[in-house]
Design a protein around this motif. Sequence first.
Motif, short mmCIF file in Angstrom:
data_model
loop_
_atom_site.label_atom_id
_atom_site.label_comp_id
_atom_site.label_asym_id
_atom_site.label_seq_id
_atom_site.Cartn_x
_atom_site.Cartn_y
_atom_site.Cartn_z
N VAL A 1 0.79 -1.24 0.00
CA VAL A 1 0.00 0.00 0.00
C VAL A 1 0.82 1.28 0.00
CG1 VAL A 1 -1.87 -1.22 1.19
CG2 VAL A 1 -0.28 0.19 2.52
N ASP B 1 3.07 3.70 -1.67
CA ASP B 1 3.41 3.89 -3.09
C ASP B 1 4.91 3.92 -3.39
OD1 ASP B 1 0.78 3.83 -3.74
OD2 ASP B 1 0.61 5.94 -4.36
N PRO B 2 5.74 4.65 -2.63
CA PRO B 2 7.16 4.72 -3.01
C PRO B 2 7.92 3.41 -2.78
CG PRO B 2 6.53 6.57 -1.59
CD PRO B 2 5.44 5.56 -1.51
N ASP C 1 8.85 -0.50 -3.13
CA ASP C 1 8.72 -1.64 -4.04
C ASP C 1 8.92 -2.96 -3.33
OD1 ASP C 1 8.42 -0.36 -6.78
OD2 ASP C 1 10.21 0.67 -6.02
N ALA D 1 11.09 9.34 -5.65
CA ALA D 1 9.80 9.10 -5.01
C ALA D 1 9.94 8.80 -3.54
CB ALA D 1 9.08 7.96 -5.72
N ASP E 1 0.57 9.77 -0.53
CA ASP E 1 -0.45 8.81 -0.90
C ASP E 1 -1.06 8.19 0.34
OD1 ASP E 1 1.00 5.89 -0.52
OD2 ASP E 1 2.41 7.49 -1.02
N SER F 1 1.14 5.63 2.34
CA SER F 1 2.21 6.27 3.11
C SER F 1 1.65 6.94 4.35
CB SER F 1 2.94 7.30 2.24
OG SER F 1 3.64 6.68 1.19
#
Length: 236
Positions: free
Chosen positions: A44, A46-47, A49, A147, A171, A174
């Motif tokens: 959840v 976003d930045p 991975d 990001a 987001d 975050s």
Amino acid sequence: MFPSPNGQARHELTDALLALADLPDDSPALPEQLSTIVRLSATVVDPVDFASVTVFAVHGYRTEAASSAAAEAVDLAQYAEDGGPCLAALQGGETVAVPDVGGVVVWPGFRDVAWRNGVRASLSVPLFAGSGAPIAALNLYARDAAAMQLLIQRVESCYHARPSQVLPRMDAGSEQLLAGIAGALVTRDLVQRATGVLMDRDGIAAGPAYRRLVEAAESGGSLTDAASAILRQYAS
């Protein structure tokens, strides 16, 4: 952010971090809770991975959970080198950011394996359970260094808030992470203040005082509830 059946936003990552802070350090629920935090962080936020969590082991350290083979490989490189951001966060109890993996000099093993696995920035965040001592490091790995910059700033501001510092919102995922970290720090402060009250009131050391809180929680309620009750008694 995941929708709930009634259409309202769920805050699973926030809840998972708050639940961890409310668990005794020896709780059998810790591994599952850490795994949930890793899964949600990679899903959840976003930045981010890849994500993993590092814990103390009998001989050094181990990865309790990882969202991918890449995350585990970067962790293993740090254990082999006996150095890296995840170990520094776990040992020191402070966030350790690597905004540019390619520029790392002090941890070449971490740098090289991270770079080969596409990691360009990372952030390791100390996690703690009831006693407030670090029990794990949450490792957040990103392919996009740019990001990751705001997330690094926002997480660090949770630990070192500056009254005049206002940072942009991020987001939804975050923001869940940030709310969970901030709430866990509040829980830690509450438990530590209650522990201090028991130490003064009963003339005991920190360890026995903390165990009394845990025993009170085990008899009904949570560690937070037990700490709040102690503080109310002290204030009355």
